[in-house]
Design an enzyme around this catalytic site. Structure first.
Site, PDB file in Angstrom:
ATOM      1  N   GLY A 273      -2.272   6.927  -2.039  1.00  0.00           N
ATOM      2  CA  GLY A 273      -2.764   7.015  -3.420  1.00  0.00           C
ATOM      3  C   GLY A 273      -2.848   5.673  -4.129  1.00  0.00           C
ATOM      4  O   GLY A 273      -3.313   5.593  -5.258  1.00  0.00           O
ATOM      5  N   ALA A 274      -2.381   4.610  -3.499  1.00  0.00           N
ATOM      6  CA  ALA A 274      -2.505   3.282  -4.123  1.00  0.00           C
ATOM      7  C   ALA A 274      -2.781   2.256  -3.031  1.00  0.00           C
ATOM      8  O   ALA A 274      -1.867   1.600  -2.516  1.00  0.00           O
ATOM      9  CB  ALA A 274      -1.248   2.913  -4.907  1.00  0.00           C
TER      10      ALA A 274
ATOM     11  N   ILE B 105       1.918  -0.202   7.064  1.00  0.00           N
ATOM     12  CA  ILE B 105       2.539  -1.535   6.984  1.00  0.00           C
ATOM     13  C   ILE B 105       2.620  -2.185   8.371  1.00  0.00           C
ATOM     14  O   ILE B 105       3.293  -1.689   9.269  1.00  0.00           O
ATOM     15  CB  ILE B 105       3.951  -1.453   6.343  1.00  0.00           C
TER      16      ILE B 105
ATOM     17  N   VAL C 198     -26.783  -4.931  22.954  1.00  0.00           N
ATOM     18  CA  VAL C 198     -27.314  -5.862  23.947  1.00  0.00           C
ATOM     19  C   VAL C 198     -26.828  -5.496  25.345  1.00  0.00           C
ATOM     20  O   VAL C 198     -27.563  -5.596  26.337  1.00  0.00           O
ATOM     21  CB  VAL C 198     -26.902  -7.321  23.600  1.00  0.00           C
TER      22      VAL C 198
ATOM     23  N   THR D  87       0.820  -1.222   0.000  1.00  0.00           N
ATOM     24  CA  THR D  87       0.000   0.000   0.000  1.00  0.00           C
ATOM     25  C   THR D  87       0.852   1.270   0.000  1.00  0.00           C
ATOM     26  O   THR D  87       1.883   1.343   0.662  1.00  0.00           O
ATOM     27  CB  THR D  87      -0.915   0.001   1.238  1.00  0.00           C
TER      28      THR D  87
ATOM     29  N   GLU E 277      -6.289  -5.873   3.645  1.00  0.00           N
ATOM     30  CA  GLU E 277      -6.271  -6.996   2.686  1.00  0.00           C
ATOM     31  C   GLU E 277      -7.380  -6.874   1.652  1.00  0.00           C
ATOM     32  O   GLU E 277      -7.945  -7.872   1.202  1.00  0.00           O
ATOM     33  CB  GLU E 277      -6.354  -8.334   3.415  1.00  0.00           C
TER      34      GLU E 277
ATOM     35  N   ASP F  39      -5.012 -15.402  -1.516  1.00  0.00           N
ATOM     36  CA  ASP F  39      -5.866 -16.594  -1.584  1.00  0.00           C
ATOM     37  C   ASP F  39      -5.804 -17.394  -0.283  1.00  0.00           C
ATOM     38  O   ASP F  39      -6.768 -18.058   0.102  1.00  0.00           O
ATOM     39  CB  ASP F  39      -5.468 -17.510  -2.756  1.00  0.00           C
TER      40      ASP F  39
HETATM   41  C1  FAD Z   1      -4.315  -1.582  10.468  1.00  0.00           C
HETATM   42  C2  FAD Z   1      -3.926  -1.697   9.023  1.00  0.00           C
HETATM   43  C3  FAD Z   1      -2.905  -2.573   8.662  1.00  0.00           C
HETATM   44  C4  FAD Z   1      -2.497  -2.656   7.327  1.00  0.00           C
HETATM   45  N1  FAD Z   1      -1.437  -3.491   7.004  1.00  0.00           N
HETATM   46  C5  FAD Z   1      -0.957  -3.451   5.725  1.00  0.00           C
HETATM   47  C6  FAD Z   1       0.240  -4.178   5.385  1.00  0.00           C
HETATM   48  O1  FAD Z   1       0.835  -4.877   6.222  1.00  0.00           O
HETATM   49  N2  FAD Z   1       0.716  -4.065   4.119  1.00  0.00           N
HETATM   50  C7  FAD Z   1       0.088  -3.315   3.163  1.00  0.00           C
HETATM   51  O2  FAD Z   1       0.591  -3.263   2.039  1.00  0.00           O
HETATM   52  N3  FAD Z   1      -1.040  -2.621   3.446  1.00  0.00           N
HETATM   53  C8  FAD Z   1      -1.572  -2.673   4.708  1.00  0.00           C
HETATM   54  N4  FAD Z   1      -2.700  -1.948   5.023  1.00  0.00           N
HETATM   55  C9  FAD Z   1      -3.350  -1.130   3.994  1.00  0.00           C
HETATM   56  C10 FAD Z   1      -4.673  -1.703   3.509  1.00  0.00           C
HETATM   57  O3  FAD Z   1      -4.472  -2.868   2.769  1.00  0.00           O
HETATM   58  C11 FAD Z   1      -5.373  -0.573   2.713  1.00  0.00           C
HETATM   59  O4  FAD Z   1      -5.782   0.379   3.668  1.00  0.00           O
HETATM   60  C12 FAD Z   1      -6.547  -1.070   1.918  1.00  0.00           C
HETATM   61  O5  FAD Z   1      -6.115  -1.810   0.809  1.00  0.00           O
HETATM   62  C13 FAD Z   1      -7.446   0.077   1.424  1.00  0.00           C
HETATM   63  O6  FAD Z   1      -6.701   1.056   0.803  1.00  0.00           O
HETATM   64  P1  FAD Z   1      -6.891   2.600   1.195  1.00  0.00           P
HETATM   65  O7  FAD Z   1      -6.811   2.692   2.679  1.00  0.00           O
HETATM   66  O8  FAD Z   1      -5.915   3.396   0.398  1.00  0.00           O
HETATM   67  O9  FAD Z   1      -8.349   2.957   0.785  1.00  0.00           O
HETATM   68  P2  FAD Z   1      -8.853   3.376  -0.683  1.00  0.00           P
HETATM   69  O10 FAD Z   1      -8.386   2.391  -1.676  1.00  0.00           O
HETATM   70  O11 FAD Z   1      -8.514   4.799  -0.910  1.00  0.00           O
HETATM   71  O12 FAD Z   1     -10.407   3.212  -0.510  1.00  0.00           O
HETATM   72  C14 FAD Z   1     -11.257   4.214   0.080  1.00  0.00           C
HETATM   73  C15 FAD Z   1     -12.688   3.809  -0.181  1.00  0.00           C
HETATM   74  O13 FAD Z   1     -12.953   3.767  -1.590  1.00  0.00           O
HETATM   75  C16 FAD Z   1     -13.419   2.477  -1.958  1.00  0.00           C
HETATM   76  N5  FAD Z   1     -12.912   2.115  -3.268  1.00  0.00           N
HETATM   77  C17 FAD Z   1     -11.651   2.262  -3.726  1.00  0.00           C
HETATM   78  N6  FAD Z   1     -11.557   1.794  -4.981  1.00  0.00           N
HETATM   79  C18 FAD Z   1     -12.779   1.334  -5.312  1.00  0.00           C
HETATM   80  C19 FAD Z   1     -13.314   0.705  -6.469  1.00  0.00           C
HETATM   81  N7  FAD Z   1     -12.583   0.454  -7.548  1.00  0.00           N
HETATM   82  N8  FAD Z   1     -14.627   0.373  -6.473  1.00  0.00           N
HETATM   83  C20 FAD Z   1     -15.397   0.606  -5.372  1.00  0.00           C
HETATM   84  N9  FAD Z   1     -14.946   1.194  -4.259  1.00  0.00           N
HETATM   85  C21 FAD Z   1     -13.642   1.544  -4.212  1.00  0.00           C
HETATM   86  C22 FAD Z   1     -12.884   1.536  -0.883  1.00  0.00           C
HETATM   87  O14 FAD Z   1     -13.605   0.339  -0.810  1.00  0.00           O
HETATM   88  C23 FAD Z   1     -13.019   2.402   0.349  1.00  0.00           C
HETATM   89  O15 FAD Z   1     -14.317   2.346   0.813  1.00  0.00           O
HETATM   90  C24 FAD Z   1      -3.152  -1.887   6.338  1.00  0.00           C
HETATM   91  C25 FAD Z   1      -4.196  -1.025   6.703  1.00  0.00           C
HETATM   92  C26 FAD Z   1      -4.578  -0.925   8.022  1.00  0.00           C
HETATM   93  C27 FAD Z   1      -5.688   0.025   8.379  1.00  0.00           C
END
Ligand code: FAD
Length: 403
Positions: free
Chosen positions: A143-144, A171, A356, A140, A382, A259
């Protein structure tokens, strides 16, 4: 025909980890949440007991596939089922503590899937040590997140090295990890075909930990920002080597990880919901309003029954996805179904169970209040619920095969 009667090994793991969760994990949970710290003695204890997040491949003395567990009576591997059974029990104890278990974590599967024998020995071999160590998974970026194809961390070839530039965010165990499986692009215009996976070790010049996040839930789990600033890694750190990447292998390696790990995340959500169910139903039996136990009010009965129904349905979807992985059946759709349903369901179940318990449910000396904060992220990390639904519908509508 799927049979969910637990095998001897599955049952033994369930009993053992439940005991551990109840007696060693749960008593630490509220304090760890308050202080955002997990005691080192606890981490050493889980290491000594051999409880880890991710296992070792066969060639390194592990049981293979990163999860082990041998086969069930029907001759089907059972490592993935053991992993989800164990994850439910440990998350029942405390979800933040389980995310901090030493081991390769989410960073391990890409190495097991894409790595050369030398890379597996080098990066996974460190987990044979007596002291606890961690790996991490860096995908992550600001922006991505959901848009994995849009990663902007670059990898520029320079002789025998690659030079990485970019920032990874959120991360898990990013600051304490010995290495981070880092996804970067050699050519952003190529989208997924430009993705490469590097293992970047702590201490590599140009690689540093940025801020450690403060979160609503899972506060004792470390969530870090990682910065790559002209970070030079030898080409030997490129998973699979240069010849491995003919098309979208880097992107597919990142996705294939899910998976097996999405059912694990689903199982953790089930474990948290089950823990809350047990607390709230005990509360409803023991507490009275207008002379009768809360549990005897129709509305409470409905909330309790609905919660239990949803928890059991989530577990069945989870076990199906894990069983398919064990049976080597493509399960990307089912893994996403389990994650999408279990996480969303657990969020709803927690809201119902706090209700509850009334005011007691929102007091922060009560576990249910903490689990209510912890659970939300399960519908985000995930792959968010929305992204899981896209994965599912693409496979349903276009009848795409699993990666
Ligand atoms: C506690 C925690 C631990 C984490 N650990 C890791 C890790 O170890 N390694 C790692 O790489 N990442 C990690 N992450 C990151 C996590 O995987 C991302 O937060 C997640 O993939 C969502 O990305 P974003 O937060 O940028 O949200 P965004 O992608 O910006 O999404 C924001 C909203 O838009 C919606 N959205 C986005 N695109 C679409 C679409 N195409 N269609 C419909 N709706 C959409 C989403 O569902 C969401 O509701 C972690 C996050 C947290 C909070």
């Amino acid at each position: 025909m799927i049979d969910f009667t637990l095998s001897e090994t599955q049952d033994m793991v369930k009993q053992m980890l439940h005991w551990f969760a109840e007696n060693e994990v749960r008593p630490l949970a509220l304090e760890a949440d308050r202080t955002h710290q997990i005691p080192m003695e606890f981490i050493q204890k889980v290491k000594d007991l051999g409880i880890s997040m991710g296992g070792l491949p066969k060639e390194l003395g592990g049981e293979g596939d990163g999860v082990g567990g041998g086969k069930d009576k029907g001759g089907v591997k059972q490592g993935n089922r053991i992993a989800v059974i164990g994850a439910e029990e440990l998350a029942w104890g405390d979800p933040a503590l389980i995310l901090t278990l030493p081991g390769p974590g989410l960073g391990g599967p890409p190495i097991a899937i894409m790595g050369t024998p030398e890379q597996k020995a080098k990066y996974l071999g460190i987990f044979k040590a007596k002291e606890p160590k961690w790996g991490a998974y860096g995908l992550t970026e600001p922006g991505a997140g959901s848009d994995v194809a849009g990663i902007r961390t670059t990898a520029r070839k320079d002789g025998d090295h690659y030079v990485l530039n970019g920032t990874k965010c959120f991360i898990t165990n990013g600051a304490r990890a010995s290495w981070v499986t880092t996804f970067a692009t050699v050519d952003a215009t190529k989208g997924r075909a430009g993705h490469r996976a590097f293992v970047v070790e702590q201490g590599t010049p140009g690689f540093r930990v940025g801020k450690i996040e403060e979160k609503m839930g899972l506060r004792a789990s470390e969530t870090a920002e990682l910065v790559y600033d002209e970070c030079r890694v030898h080409k030997d750190a490129l998973l699979g080597g240069e010849a491995y990447y003919e098309g979208k292998e880097g992107f597919m390696g990142a996705m294939k990880t899910f998976d097996t790990t999405r059912p694990m995340v689903a199982a953790m959500a089930v474990g948290i919901a089950r823990a809350a169910y047990e607390k709230a139903t005990a509360f409803a039996k023991e507490n009275f309003e207008l002379g009768r136990p809360i549990a005897r009010y129709r509305h409470v009965e409905e909330l309790v029954a609905r919660s239990k129904r949803r928890i059991d349905a989530a577990r069945l979807l989870t076990w199906r996805a894990a069983w398919m992985a064990d049976a080597s059946i493509a399960n990307a759709k089912e893994a996403s179904m389990s994650k999408a349903y279990a996480a969303r369901t657990a969020v709803d179940v927690l809201a119902d169970l706090v209700q509850v318990m009334g005011a007691a449910g929102v007091m922060n000396d009560q576990f249910v209040e903490k689990w209510f904060r912890d659970i939300k992220v399960y519908d985000i990390f995930e792959g968010t619920g929305e992204i899981q639904r896209i994965v599912i519908s693409k496979r349903l509508i276009a009848n795409l095969k699993s990666f």
